[in-house]
Write a protein that holds these residues in place. Structure first.
Motif, short mmCIF file in Angstrom:
data_model
loop_
_atom_site.label_atom_id
_atom_site.label_comp_id
_atom_site.label_asym_id
_atom_site.label_seq_id
_atom_site.Cartn_x
_atom_site.Cartn_y
_atom_site.Cartn_z
N ILE A 243 1.02 -1.24 0.11
CA ILE A 243 -0.05 -0.16 -0.02
C ILE A 243 0.93 1.28 -0.04
N THR A 244 0.71 2.13 -1.11
CA THR A 244 1.62 3.51 -1.22
C THR A 244 1.46 4.08 0.13
N GLY A 245 2.74 4.45 0.71
CA GLY A 245 2.71 5.42 1.72
C GLY A 245 2.77 4.75 3.21
N LEU A 246 2.70 3.46 3.04
CA LEU A 246 2.35 2.66 4.33
C LEU A 246 3.52 1.54 4.21
N ILE A 247 4.16 1.33 5.17
CA ILE A 247 5.13 0.05 5.28
C ILE A 247 4.66 -1.02 6.56
N LEU A 248 4.57 -2.04 6.24
CA LEU A 248 4.10 -3.12 7.30
C LEU A 248 5.27 -3.45 8.12
N GLU A 249 5.15 -2.83 9.71
CA GLU A 249 6.48 -3.22 10.31
C GLU A 249 6.37 -4.27 11.29
N ASP A 250 4.98 -4.68 11.60
CA ASP A 250 5.05 -5.76 12.90
C ASP A 250 3.66 -6.33 12.77
N ARG A 251 3.55 -7.53 13.46
CA ARG A 251 2.57 -8.16 13.54
C ARG A 251 2.46 -8.94 15.01
N ASN A 252 1.36 -8.96 15.64
CA ASN A 252 1.14 -9.67 16.92
C ASN A 252 0.15 -10.51 16.73
N THR A 253 0.28 -11.65 16.77
CA THR A 253 -0.87 -12.70 16.72
C THR A 253 -1.21 -13.32 17.98
N THR A 254 -2.40 -13.51 18.63
CA THR A 254 -2.90 -14.33 20.03
C THR A 254 -3.86 -15.12 19.39
N HIS A 255 -4.04 -16.10 20.08
CA HIS A 255 -4.84 -17.54 19.97
C HIS A 255 -5.58 -17.64 21.43
N LYS A 256 -7.15 -17.53 21.23
CA LYS A 256 -7.74 -18.12 22.16
C LYS A 256 -8.72 -19.03 21.73
N ASP A 257 -9.01 -20.13 22.41
CA ASP A 257 -10.05 -21.01 21.97
C ASP A 257 -10.12 -21.07 20.36
N ASN A 258 -11.22 -20.79 19.73
CA ASN A 258 -11.35 -20.61 18.29
C ASN A 258 -11.01 -19.31 17.68
N ILE A 259 -10.43 -18.43 18.46
CA ILE A 259 -10.49 -16.98 17.79
C ILE A 259 -8.93 -16.41 17.57
N THR A 260 -8.61 -16.10 16.51
CA THR A 260 -7.19 -15.68 16.26
C THR A 260 -7.19 -14.03 15.74
N GLN A 261 -6.39 -13.43 16.67
CA GLN A 261 -6.42 -12.15 16.63
C GLN A 261 -5.14 -11.35 16.38
N THR A 262 -4.82 -10.82 14.96
CA THR A 262 -3.55 -10.13 14.94
C THR A 262 -3.68 -8.90 14.91
N HIS A 263 -2.88 -7.94 15.55
CA HIS A 263 -2.69 -6.50 15.37
C HIS A 263 -1.48 -6.40 14.40
N ILE A 264 -1.64 -5.61 13.46
CA ILE A 264 -0.45 -5.02 12.82
C ILE A 264 -0.13 -3.82 12.84
N THR A 265 1.05 -3.18 12.60
CA THR A 265 1.46 -1.91 12.63
C THR A 265 2.05 -1.51 11.28
N TYR A 266 1.50 -0.44 10.75
CA TYR A 266 2.00 0.41 9.64
C TYR A 266 2.87 1.53 10.14
N THR A 267 3.86 1.50 9.55
CA THR A 267 4.70 3.21 9.65
C THR A 267 4.19 3.86 8.37
N ILE A 268 4.03 5.11 8.68
CA ILE A 268 3.51 5.91 7.50
C ILE A 268 4.83 6.59 7.21
N THR A 269 5.08 6.55 5.76
CA THR A 269 6.33 7.10 5.23
C THR A 269 6.17 8.59 4.68
#
Length: 269
Positions: A243-269
């Motif tokens: 995505i122009t103007g955004l760099i995907l820097e980090d992702r953090n994934t957690t699992h609980k029961d049947n739910i997978t949640q991922t937080h991602i962090t974009y750096t704005i260039t």
């Protein structure tokens, strides 16, 4: 894949695509139920409220008489698709008017807007002008309204709509502000969906080492526009997209029961 989006405080008063209606039950096919008493109470409150109460409810010290008149007569006011009613920062970034018909069709199938007053809206749900500041409520004729309670009362109804009985999993790109994530948390699913795998992706944005709050609205709009233009159908495809103007820097994934949640962090260039 569902995309969940916040509304905006700013809404257009009039639009070239608005239609006049004498249908007092325009909301009858909305996802959330029991809106009749809420909307009646809302309009009656506006008709009897003091200037101070109106300023608090609308979140402004200067109230437009045209806006107030439309909101007070909400039941019979002109209607327009929800995606065109909102004109805040995120919706300006989406630039819906200039999207092609395929992109608009994609949004009608995959995007849901979390309103303060109407609950969950599809892009083609036609709504009148209204004003209700995030987190504010009203009390009239023994109807005590809050956005949080509206979503709580419709919890199972919303999940029933979201469910796809033909799949073993549900995917969500959650572009909502924190208030709406709390009103309808995706990690609290009803019992009838306990057998499903739930995948949630939540983007965050940083610039110069600081997490953005207000300006994150703009970049959520850019992400939504990207999904629409390329008709993205899965979280994997979304994550692989540059995505122009955004760099995907980090992702953090957690699992609980049947739910997978991922937080991602974009750096704005």
């Amino acid at each position: 894949m569902w995309i969940l989006f916040s509304p905006s405080e700013k809404k257009c008063l009039m639009h070239q695509n608005s239609i006049k209606t004498s249908n007092a039950t325009f909301y009858k096919n909305f996802i959330c139920e029991n809106l009749q008493k809420i909307l009646e109470s809302y309009t009656q409150f506006l008709q009897h409220a003091s200037d101070t109460e109106l300023q608090k409810l609308f979140g402004t010290k200067t109230i437009s008489l045209d806006a107030l008149s439309l909101a007070q007569n909400l039941i019979n006011a002109p209607l327009i698709d929800s995606i065109e009613r909102y004109i805040g920062v995120a919706f300006n970034a989406l630039n819906y008017t200039n999207l092609d018909e395929n992109a608009k069709g994609y949004l009608s199938e995959h995007l849901l807007i979390f309103s303060n007053l109407f609950g969950v809206l599809r892009t083609t749900d036609k709504i009148p002008y209204y004003d209700l500041k995030q987190g504010e409520g009203f009390n009239h004729n023994n109807i005590a309204f809050s956005t949080k309670n509206l979503y709580a009362q419709n919890h199972n109804k919303i999940w029933t709509f979201l469910d796809d009985i033909n799949t073993e999993s549900l995917e969500f790109l959650d572009l909502r502000a924190g208030f709406y994530q709390k009103c309808f948390p995706l990690n609290k699913i009803p019992n009838f969906l306990k057998h499903k795998n739930i995948h949630i992706l939540v983007p965050n944005f940083i610039k110069n080492g600081k997490i953005l709050s207000h300006y994150a609205k703009f970049y959520r709009g850019i992400l939504l526009q990207t999904c629409a233009k390329y008709e993205i159908l899965s979280l994997k495809t979304f994550l692989d997209k540059n995505i122009t103007g955004l760099i995907l820097e980090d992702r953090n994934t957690t699992h609980k029961d049947n739910i997978t949640q991922t937080h991602i962090t974009y750096t704005i260039t």
